[in-house]
Scaffold this active site. Structure first.
Site, PDB file in Angstrom:
ATOM      1  N   LEU A  64      25.204  37.475  19.668  1.00 24.51           N
ATOM      2  CA  LEU A  64      23.905  37.400  18.129  1.00 24.51           C
ATOM      3  C   LEU A  64      24.126  36.019  17.749  1.00 24.51           C
ATOM      4  O   LEU A  64      22.797  35.449  16.577  1.00 24.51           O
ATOM      5  CB  LEU A  64      24.540  38.496  17.405  1.00 24.51           C
ATOM      6  CG  LEU A  64      24.837  39.714  17.892  1.00 24.51           C
ATOM      7  CD1 LEU A  64      25.116  40.668  16.666  1.00 24.51           C
ATOM      8  CD2 LEU A  64      23.578  39.757  18.893  1.00 24.51           C
ATOM      9  N   LYS A  65      24.671  35.144  18.237  1.00 25.25           N
ATOM     10  CA  LYS A  65      24.496  33.413  17.937  1.00 25.25           C
ATOM     11  C   LYS A  65      24.960  33.112  16.437  1.00 25.25           C
ATOM     12  O   LYS A  65      24.100  32.814  16.359  1.00 25.25           O
ATOM     13  CB  LYS A  65      23.429  32.999  19.022  1.00 25.25           C
ATOM     14  CG  LYS A  65      23.317  32.739  20.299  1.00 25.25           C
ATOM     15  CD  LYS A  65      22.216  32.439  20.049  1.00 25.25           C
ATOM     16  CE  LYS A  65      22.265  31.779  21.821  1.00 25.25           C
ATOM     17  NZ  LYS A  65      21.993  32.901  22.929  1.00 25.25           N
ATOM     18  N   ILE A  69      25.875  31.207   6.055  1.00 23.36           N
ATOM     19  CA  ILE A  69      27.195  31.214   5.573  1.00 23.36           C
ATOM     20  C   ILE A  69      28.489  31.258   5.765  1.00 23.36           C
ATOM     21  O   ILE A  69      28.406  32.954   6.392  1.00 23.36           O
ATOM     22  CB  ILE A  69      26.595  31.584   3.676  1.00 23.36           C
ATOM     23  CG1 ILE A  69      26.484  32.697   3.492  1.00 23.36           C
ATOM     24  CG2 ILE A  69      25.424  30.999   3.137  1.00 23.36           C
ATOM     25  CD1 ILE A  69      26.456  33.056   2.236  1.00 23.36           C
ATOM     26  N   THR A 126      19.911  25.790  25.630  1.00 27.59           N
ATOM     27  CA  THR A 126      19.490  25.945  27.033  1.00 27.59           C
ATOM     28  C   THR A 126      17.706  25.236  26.412  1.00 27.59           C
ATOM     29  O   THR A 126      17.920  24.502  27.953  1.00 27.59           O
ATOM     30  CB  THR A 126      19.825  26.997  28.137  1.00 27.59           C
ATOM     31  OG1 THR A 126      20.182  27.511  27.787  1.00 27.59           O
ATOM     32  CG2 THR A 126      21.770  26.787  28.005  1.00 27.59           C
TER      33      THR A 126
END
Length: 174
Positions: A64-65, A69, A126
């Site tokens: 989910l990257k 915060i 990428t």
């Protein structure tokens, strides 16, 4: 033995709808141990899809990257770990405090579930080249930015990184 090692080293991306995802999981049973759940599937199905893959015997890379915060990332990492994710991704661009909070959230979940998922930081996506980095105000070369973010991740307790094949050798040396 080699086949078992390959099952541990390959992560199959399941980027489709729930019905197809479960079909693929059933077809992969015994051939792969890891499935990657990205945003599209997770946002459609929620934590339940992670649990269903776990119940079928798979380990889950929840990609989910996280990038928000520190408080939000800490809670997201905790929740994702409690859902059964074995590997989580976080953006390296989010700051040292955010990366440390991700680790803290995963550790909080480990107190409940008994184990902590591994954490990987995304260095430079990428899909990004030098022009794309420049558009967001990063003037350093892609390889230098990847190395900087990898070092930041390591300094803040992240287990590994995600980078392009172009930077992989340099990252191993780093």
């Amino acid at each position: 033995m080699l086949e078992a090692d390959a099952r541990d080293r390959v992560i199959v991306a399941i980027d489709c709808d729930r019905t197809r995802a479960l079909e693929l999981a059933d077809a992969l049973s015994g051939h792969a141990k890891w499935l990657k759940v990205g945003m599209t599937l997770f946002y459609a199905e929620g934590p339940q899809i992670v649990r269903e893959f776990n119940e079928r015997g798979f380990k889950v890379f929840l990609d989910l990257k996280f990038h928000d915060i520190p408080h939000q990332v800490r809670g997201a990492a905790r929740s994702a770990a409690l859902a059964g994710a074995n590997l989580l991704s976080v953006h390296g661009l989010g700051s040292g405090a955010m990366l440390a909070a991700c680790r803290e959230g995963a550790e909080e979940a480990a107190e409940i579930r008994g184990s902590r998922p591994k954490l990987v930081a995304i260095t430079v996506l990428t899909s990004m080249n030098q022009d794309a980095l420049t558009q967001i105000g990063v003037d350093s070369p892609v390889a230098d930015e990847a190395a900087r973010l990898a070092s930041l991740a390591q300094a803040n307790g992240i287990d590994g990184i995600v980078c392009s094949p172009m930077e992989a050798r340099a990252m191993r040396e780093l």
